[in-house]
Design a protein around this motif. Structure first.
Motif, PDB file in Angstrom:
ATOM      1  N   LEU A 171     -22.666  49.157 -58.597  1.00 48.53           N
ATOM      2  CA  LEU A 171     -22.312  48.632 -57.274  1.00 48.53           C
ATOM      3  C   LEU A 171     -21.710  47.226 -57.320  1.00 48.53           C
ATOM      4  N   ALA A 172     -21.824  46.568 -58.454  1.00 45.48           N
ATOM      5  CA  ALA A 172     -21.471  45.145 -58.544  1.00 45.48           C
ATOM      6  C   ALA A 172     -20.029  44.844 -58.139  1.00 45.48           C
ATOM      7  N   ALA A 173     -19.101  45.687 -58.538  1.00 45.44           N
ATOM      8  CA  ALA A 173     -17.685  45.395 -58.293  1.00 45.44           C
ATOM      9  C   ALA A 173     -17.134  46.072 -57.047  1.00 45.44           C
ATOM     10  N   VAL A 174     -18.004  46.730 -56.275  1.00 40.40           N
ATOM     11  CA  VAL A 174     -17.544  47.459 -55.095  1.00 40.40           C
ATOM     12  C   VAL A 174     -17.091  46.492 -54.014  1.00 40.40           C
ATOM     13  N   GLY A 175     -15.845  46.673 -53.529  1.00 40.55           N
ATOM     14  CA  GLY A 175     -15.316  45.764 -52.521  1.00 40.55           C
ATOM     15  C   GLY A 175     -14.839  46.446 -51.258  1.00 40.55           C
ATOM     16  N   SER A 176     -15.005  47.753 -51.171  1.00 39.28           N
ATOM     17  CA  SER A 176     -14.585  48.483 -49.972  1.00 39.28           C
ATOM     18  C   SER A 176     -15.468  49.712 -49.818  1.00 39.28           C
ATOM     19  N   MET A 177     -15.467  50.304 -48.642  1.00 37.00           N
ATOM     20  CA  MET A 177     -16.259  51.500 -48.423  1.00 37.00           C
ATOM     21  C   MET A 177     -15.730  52.669 -49.258  1.00 37.00           C
ATOM     22  N   GLU A 178     -14.429  52.705 -49.456  1.00 38.04           N
ATOM     23  CA  GLU A 178     -13.859  53.758 -50.290  1.00 38.04           C
ATOM     24  C   GLU A 178     -14.356  53.616 -51.731  1.00 38.04           C
ATOM     25  N   ALA A 179     -14.362  52.378 -52.200  1.00 44.41           N
ATOM     26  CA  ALA A 179     -14.865  52.137 -53.557  1.00 44.41           C
ATOM     27  C   ALA A 179     -16.358  52.428 -53.650  1.00 44.41           C
ATOM     28  N   LEU A 180     -17.101  52.144 -52.567  1.00 42.63           N
ATOM     29  CA  LEU A 180     -18.526  52.438 -52.548  1.00 42.63           C
ATOM     30  C   LEU A 180     -18.762  53.939 -52.670  1.00 42.63           C
ATOM     31  N   ALA A 181     -17.990  54.727 -51.939  1.00 41.78           N
ATOM     32  CA  ALA A 181     -18.129  56.183 -52.008  1.00 41.78           C
ATOM     33  C   ALA A 181     -17.879  56.682 -53.425  1.00 41.78           C
ATOM     34  N   ASP A 182     -16.837  56.155 -54.070  1.00 41.23           N
ATOM     35  CA  ASP A 182     -16.527  56.559 -55.444  1.00 41.23           C
ATOM     36  C   ASP A 182     -17.630  56.142 -56.402  1.00 41.23           C
ATOM     37  N   ALA A 183     -18.107  54.897 -56.262  1.00 36.36           N
ATOM     38  CA  ALA A 183     -19.144  54.386 -57.155  1.00 36.36           C
ATOM     39  C   ALA A 183     -20.447  55.155 -56.973  1.00 36.36           C
TER      40      ALA A 183
END
Length: 202
Positions: free
Chosen positions: A84-96
């Protein structure tokens, strides 16, 4: 209820090595015959120590299982925090998040001993509270990232959603590995869809 703890904190190098040896042998024994077959006398014998010395570190079988589960928990928390450390958007959160679930599922499939340790935790009333506490810790990691991404969202809703998502994730893994692989895969995919839908709706 208080969680079982080791009697002696392994502060010295030799003590830490002995605890590591005890837990390594316990892991091997569980892998071979399951946690139900774990016996303190046999564990002491395999480790090359007296039963009295074993009890100085672990007062009972529950304490051994607790220590093994806590090591698994620590590894999981580190994996979640890194993911989760590098997540910067909700789209990236979903992928992570999807990637984290895939990784966790793969670990459960590859390491039967982890499944047995968690079965032992579920069967021991004195240890079940640990699972809830671990869900809270993992939920807090997820909630922190969600608050950063959704600063105007209701904080209480974020925390409740994050806790529920993480707790249901553990339950999903246990269910998925208890059925045939094809059905397990479908269950994990269904959980990911539901969890991501809830997280991105915040």
């Amino acid at each position: 209820m208080a969680e079982p703890q080791t009697r002696r904190a392994p502060t010295q190098k030799r003590s830490r090595e002995r605890v590591d040896a005890i837990l390594a042998n316990a892991t091997d024994m569980i892998a071979q015959a399951g946690s139900d077959a774990l016996r303190m006398s046999e564990l002491a014998q395999r480790t090359g120590i007296s039963i009295g010395s074993l009890y100085q570190y672990f007062p009972d079988k529950s304490a051994v299982v607790h220590a093994l589960a806590e090591r698994c928990n620590a590894e999981s928390r580190a994996c979640i925090a890194k993911g989760l450390a590098a997540v910067g958007s909700m789209e990236a959160l979903a992928d992570a998040f999807g990637s984290l679930i895939d990784t966790y599922y793969a670990i459960f499939l590859a390491e039967p001993v982890i499944r047995d340790i968690w079965s032992a935790v579920q069967a021991d009333g004195s240890l079940r509270a640990m699972e809830v506490e671990e869900s809270r810790r993992n939920g807090a990691l997820l909630a922190a990232r969600l608050r950063m991404l959704r600063p105007k969202a209701d904080a209480a809703r974020i925390e409740a959603t994050a806790l529920l998502v993480m707790h249901l994730g553990e339950a999903t893994m246990r269910l998925a590995v208890s059925v045939d692989r094809a059905e397990g895969d479908r269950l994990v995919e269904a959980y990911k869809r539901m969890a991501i839908r809830e997280l991105t709706a915040l």
